[in-house]
Design a protein around this motif. Structure first.
Motif, PDB file in Angstrom:
ATOM      1  N   ARG A  61     -14.463   0.727  -7.619  1.00 53.46           N
ATOM      2  CA  ARG A  61     -13.778  -0.152  -8.576  1.00 53.46           C
ATOM      3  C   ARG A  61     -12.284  -0.142  -8.285  1.00 53.46           C
ATOM      4  N   PHE A  62     -11.675  -1.290  -8.487  1.00 48.40           N
ATOM      5  CA  PHE A  62     -10.224  -1.413  -8.307  1.00 48.40           C
ATOM      6  C   PHE A  62      -9.599  -1.830  -9.624  1.00 48.40           C
ATOM      7  N   THR A  63      -8.483  -1.206  -9.912  1.00 53.10           N
ATOM      8  CA  THR A  63      -7.656  -1.632 -11.049  1.00 53.10           C
ATOM      9  C   THR A  63      -6.273  -1.931 -10.471  1.00 53.10           C
ATOM     10  N   PHE A  64      -5.528  -2.673 -11.231  1.00 53.15           N
ATOM     11  CA  PHE A  64      -4.177  -3.029 -10.797  1.00 53.15           C
ATOM     12  C   PHE A  64      -3.198  -2.608 -11.872  1.00 53.15           C
ATOM     13  N   GLU A  65      -2.255  -1.748 -11.493  1.00 53.29           N
ATOM     14  CA  GLU A  65      -1.292  -1.250 -12.484  1.00 53.29           C
ATOM     15  C   GLU A  65      -0.319  -2.300 -12.922  1.00 53.29           C
ATOM     16  N   PRO A  74      -1.400  -1.336  -6.574  1.00 56.67           N
ATOM     17  CA  PRO A  74      -0.193  -1.960  -7.135  1.00 56.67           C
ATOM     18  C   PRO A  74      -0.436  -3.446  -7.399  1.00 56.67           C
ATOM     19  N   GLN A  75       0.356  -4.003  -8.286  1.00 52.29           N
ATOM     20  CA  GLN A  75       0.246  -5.432  -8.586  1.00 52.29           C
ATOM     21  C   GLN A  75       0.511  -6.245  -7.320  1.00 52.29           C
ATOM     22  N   PRO A  76      -0.228  -7.306  -7.132  1.00 54.70           N
ATOM     23  CA  PRO A  76       0.032  -8.155  -5.971  1.00 54.70           C
ATOM     24  C   PRO A  76       1.404  -8.825  -6.102  1.00 54.70           C
ATOM     25  N   GLU A  77       1.949  -9.192  -4.968  1.00 51.55           N
ATOM     26  CA  GLU A  77       3.261  -9.832  -4.957  1.00 51.55           C
ATOM     27  C   GLU A  77       3.275 -10.924  -3.901  1.00 51.55           C
ATOM     28  N   ILE A  78       4.254 -11.772  -4.002  1.00 48.47           N
ATOM     29  CA  ILE A  78       4.454 -12.784  -2.978  1.00 48.47           C
ATOM     30  C   ILE A  78       5.326 -12.141  -1.909  1.00 48.47           C
ATOM     31  N   CYS A  79       4.752 -11.935  -0.736  1.00 52.87           N
ATOM     32  CA  CYS A  79       5.501 -11.290   0.349  1.00 52.87           C
ATOM     33  C   CYS A  79       6.658 -12.166   0.794  1.00 52.87           C
ATOM     34  N   LEU A 111       0.812  -1.222   0.000  1.00 53.09           N
ATOM     35  CA  LEU A 111       0.000   0.000   0.000  1.00 53.09           C
ATOM     36  C   LEU A 111       0.845   1.271   0.000  1.00 53.09           C
ATOM     37  N   THR A 112       2.132   1.172   0.303  1.00 47.99           N
ATOM     38  CA  THR A 112       2.989   2.364   0.275  1.00 47.99           C
ATOM     39  C   THR A 112       3.218   2.849  -1.158  1.00 47.99           C
ATOM     40  N   LYS A 113       2.906   2.029  -2.138  1.00 51.16           N
ATOM     41  CA  LYS A 113       3.083   2.423  -3.545  1.00 51.16           C
ATOM     42  C   LYS A 113       1.906   3.226  -4.090  1.00 51.16           C
ATOM     43  N   ILE A 114       0.838   3.332  -3.317  1.00 50.72           N
ATOM     44  CA  ILE A 114      -0.333   4.086  -3.769  1.00 50.72           C
ATOM     45  C   ILE A 114      -0.070   5.576  -3.576  1.00 50.72           C
ATOM     46  N   THR A 115      -0.304   6.342  -4.626  1.00 52.05           N
ATOM     47  CA  THR A 115      -0.159   7.801  -4.564  1.00 52.05           C
ATOM     48  C   THR A 115      -1.535   8.445  -4.756  1.00 52.05           C
ATOM     49  N   ARG A 116      -1.573   9.731  -4.613  1.00 55.36           N
ATOM     50  CA  ARG A 116      -2.830  10.482  -4.796  1.00 55.36           C
ATOM     51  C   ARG A 116      -3.360  10.315  -6.218  1.00 55.36           C
ATOM     52  N   GLU A 117      -2.467  10.191  -7.169  1.00 54.48           N
ATOM     53  CA  GLU A 117      -2.863  10.031  -8.576  1.00 54.48           C
ATOM     54  C   GLU A 117      -3.519   8.674  -8.838  1.00 54.48           C
ATOM     55  N   ASP A 118      -3.345   7.728  -7.936  1.00 56.79           N
ATOM     56  CA  ASP A 118      -3.924   6.391  -8.109  1.00 56.79           C
ATOM     57  C   ASP A 118      -5.376   6.326  -7.644  1.00 56.79           C
ATOM     58  N   ILE A 119      -5.868   7.415  -7.068  1.00 56.06           N
ATOM     59  CA  ILE A 119      -7.245   7.432  -6.574  1.00 56.06           C
ATOM     60  C   ILE A 119      -8.030   8.471  -7.366  1.00 56.06           C
ATOM     61  N   ASP A 120      -9.099   8.020  -8.014  1.00 56.06           N
ATOM     62  CA  ASP A 120      -9.943   8.905  -8.819  1.00 56.06           C
ATOM     63  C   ASP A 120     -11.344   8.900  -8.206  1.00 56.06           C
ATOM     64  N   ILE A 121     -11.766  10.089  -7.741  1.00 57.58           N
ATOM     65  CA  ILE A 121     -13.063  10.203  -7.084  1.00 57.58           C
ATOM     66  C   ILE A 121     -13.951  11.106  -7.923  1.00 57.58           C
ATOM     67  N   ASP A 122     -15.173  10.602  -8.196  1.00 58.50           N
ATOM     68  CA  ASP A 122     -16.143  11.373  -8.971  1.00 58.50           C
ATOM     69  C   ASP A 122     -17.515  11.159  -8.343  1.00 58.50           C
ATOM     70  N   ALA A 123     -18.019  12.156  -7.660  1.00 59.37           N
ATOM     71  CA  ALA A 123     -19.325  12.105  -6.965  1.00 59.37           C
ATOM     72  C   ALA A 123     -19.382  10.919  -6.016  1.00 59.37           C
ATOM     73  N   ASP A 124     -20.158   9.891  -6.365  1.00 53.62           N
ATOM     74  CA  ASP A 124     -20.272   8.732  -5.474  1.00 53.62           C
ATOM     75  C   ASP A 124     -19.496   7.522  -5.993  1.00 53.62           C
ATOM     76  N   THR A 125     -18.527   7.765  -6.878  1.00 54.60           N
ATOM     77  CA  THR A 125     -17.726   6.682  -7.455  1.00 54.60           C
ATOM     78  C   THR A 125     -16.254   6.881  -7.091  1.00 54.60           C
ATOM     79  N   ALA A 126     -15.634   5.789  -6.675  1.00 52.44           N
ATOM     80  CA  ALA A 126     -14.203   5.811  -6.373  1.00 52.44           C
ATOM     81  C   ALA A 126     -13.525   4.706  -7.181  1.00 52.44           C
ATOM     82  N   VAL A 127     -12.503   5.095  -7.910  1.00 55.26           N
ATOM     83  CA  VAL A 127     -11.688   4.132  -8.664  1.00 55.26           C
ATOM     84  C   VAL A 127     -10.289   4.202  -8.065  1.00 55.26           C
TER      85      VAL A 127
END
Length: 186
Positions: A182-186, A107-112, A87-103
């Protein structure tokens, strides 16, 4: 009875001598450990662990040499693999908010990590190992860890991590007042 009284001082002397010698010359074993603990690095982490695979492996590891008989060890290895998202890889640009929608672009999942559970793993059998048993068991555990890591990479752990990320994070964001998440994965 007379014989008993003649032997009694000798028996008392022998028992007292034994007790004296055993206390005086006994080998007392004590264990002492001194530690000098030093924290070398403190690191902030933000990895959200989302899926854990518990794995069992039965491994027969053989060591062949030219001049010694073939040595082998049979292990029952317990391990775990964890899939996560950093979650430390998430930046402000990775969150898109429009009225009642959040995208949210995650980051891509990884094997910890993939690690052997030595507490629950067992050496089941060794053959012809003799003086090289410790090294043979160590080699076998390293081989097991490599094989388990390779198999985990081929598994569906990353897809399961994505699914679990959506399942875990969606109610949190909906709780903030967004109806469509909605979630997307870069």
């Amino acid at each position: 009875m007379k014989l008993f009284f003649r032997l009694l001082p000798w028996l008392i002397l022998i028992v007292a001598g034994y007790l004296f010698i055993s206390k005086k010359f006994s080998i007392n074993t004590s264990v002492e450990s001194k530690h000098q603990l030093l924290v070398e690095k403190i690191e902030a982490i933000g990895k959200l662990e989302l899926v854990r695979y518990q794995i069992s492996d039965v491994l027969e590891h053989k060591n062949k040499t030219d001049f010694l008989p073939e040595a082998s060890v049979l292990l029952i290895v317990k391990a775990e693999a964890v899939g996560c998202i950093d979650l430390t890889k998430i930046t402000r640009e990775d969150i898109d908010i429009d009225a009642d929608t959040a995208v949210v672009n995650l980051p891509q999942p990884e094997i910890c990590y993939v690690k052997i559970d030595h507490k629950n793993s067992r050496v089941y059998d060794t053959k012809m190992a003799f003086f090289r048993e410790a090294g043979l068991v160590d080699e076998a555990y390293k081989a097991a860890e490599r094989q388990i890591t390779a198999e985990v990479k081929k598994s569906s752990i990353l897809a399961q991590t994505k699914t679990n990320a959506t399942t875990v994070l969606k109610p949190i964001i909906e709780g903030l007042g967004y109806k469509n998440v909605r979630f997307t994965f870069e």
